[in-house]
Design an enzyme around this catalytic site. Sequence first.
Site, PDB file in Angstrom:
ATOM      1  N   GLU A   1       0.891  -1.402   0.032  1.00  0.00           N
ATOM      2  CA  GLU A   1       0.184   0.100  -0.183  1.00  0.00           C
ATOM      3  C   GLU A   1       0.585   0.690  -0.042  1.00  0.00           C
ATOM      4  OE1 GLU A   1      -3.026   0.408  -0.213  1.00  0.00           O
ATOM      5  OE2 GLU A   1      -3.139  -2.220  -1.114  1.00  0.00           O
TER       6      GLU A   1
ATOM      7  N   CYS B   1     -13.378   2.402 -15.782  1.00  0.00           N
ATOM      8  CA  CYS B   1     -14.230   3.535 -15.354  1.00  0.00           C
ATOM      9  C   CYS B   1     -12.937   4.667 -15.029  1.00  0.00           C
ATOM     10  CB  CYS B   1     -14.615   3.602 -14.108  1.00  0.00           C
ATOM     11  SG  CYS B   1     -15.808   5.002 -14.123  1.00  0.00           S
TER      12      CYS B   1
ATOM     13  N   CYS C   1     -17.198   1.770 -21.316  1.00  0.00           N
ATOM     14  CA  CYS C   1     -18.316   1.552 -20.403  1.00  0.00           C
ATOM     15  C   CYS C   1     -19.606   0.490 -20.708  1.00  0.00           C
ATOM     16  CB  CYS C   1     -19.122   3.280 -20.961  1.00  0.00           C
ATOM     17  SG  CYS C   1     -19.002   4.688 -20.064  1.00  0.00           S
TER      18      CYS C   1
ATOM     19  N   CYS D   1     -18.574  -2.624 -18.381  1.00  0.00           N
ATOM     20  CA  CYS D   1     -18.944  -2.208 -17.309  1.00  0.00           C
ATOM     21  C   CYS D   1     -19.520  -3.249 -16.463  1.00  0.00           C
ATOM     22  CB  CYS D   1     -18.846  -0.224 -17.197  1.00  0.00           C
ATOM     23  SG  CYS D   1     -19.669   0.027 -15.247  1.00  0.00           S
TER      24      CYS D   1
ATOM     25  N   CYS E   1     -25.930   3.432 -13.590  1.00  0.00           N
ATOM     26  CA  CYS E   1     -24.089   4.712 -14.113  1.00  0.00           C
ATOM     27  C   CYS E   1     -25.279   6.106 -13.708  1.00  0.00           C
ATOM     28  CB  CYS E   1     -23.500   4.413 -15.009  1.00  0.00           C
ATOM     29  SG  CYS E   1     -22.716   5.625 -14.943  1.00  0.00           S
TER      30      CYS E   1
END
Length: 288
Positions: A32, A188, A195, A198, A204
């Site tokens: 991270e 995205c 799209c 997606c 959306c």
Amino acid sequence: MSSPVVAWFREQARDLPWRRPGFPAWGTLVSEIMLQQTQVARVVPRLEAWLTRWPTPADLAASPPSEAVRAWDRLGYPRRALALHAAATVIAEQHGNVVPRDVDALLALPGIGDYTARAVAVFAYGDRHPVVDVNVRRVLARALLGQGEPGPAKAKQDLRLMESVLPADRDEAAATNAGVMELGALVCVARAPACDACPIADRCAWRAAGYPAHDGPRAPKQARFAGSDRQVRGLIMAELRASDVPVTVDEVALVWPDAEQRARALASLVRDGLAEGDDASGYRLPRG
């Protein structure tokens, strides 16, 4: 939006080390920190080398800070290496060499902010917390708010929005966090969202509204790298990493022609604890 995102994630997610069963919490913490403002492709080999050399916090804490900075190589923002070394020292000395699970305990570690603390609690331990990065903010802004861009970060609002889509089940909540993040990274995306690929295109809000142009405040852009103090700092750091003896001020002078900018960059490295020394004795990585 959770169910279709989780189904998509479990089928399409990239095979990354920190997603594999049995990956340690220490590895999650290291990953991270490495992933902050650094691409995944650059992080993976450096992460694997790091964990081979320092498989536990105590192993890193036993090495001088200079070795952490040297091993960081060209991942960028080398202060992260110093922060990770400091966090490893606290984990080894105060937490029995085990990365803490509690968000507040994680936040008390040197250099650990709210995002990293929540990410470790969720992705290493499976606890239920909203985790929000820039990719998550973009997905939420488009899917839920009908906005093409998320605008400047607003921590409390962003966390509440992500909380609103998390299932009660801990495993499903963790998968939702990871799935929304992956969706923002792969589908995205900022400039040309895919799209058609997606899993939540049919729900959306931004797509349903006809993709209206963003007319609100925008998130600040990162300053240009070429010619910046950041670039000069990186060039000086490369010299320090490559040498086992102090680098003379004359050798530092060879990395950049502008004496004023070079001096400013060098002074900032000393101030940040990434270099030590002076013009008379030369400069080197911090010895701790």
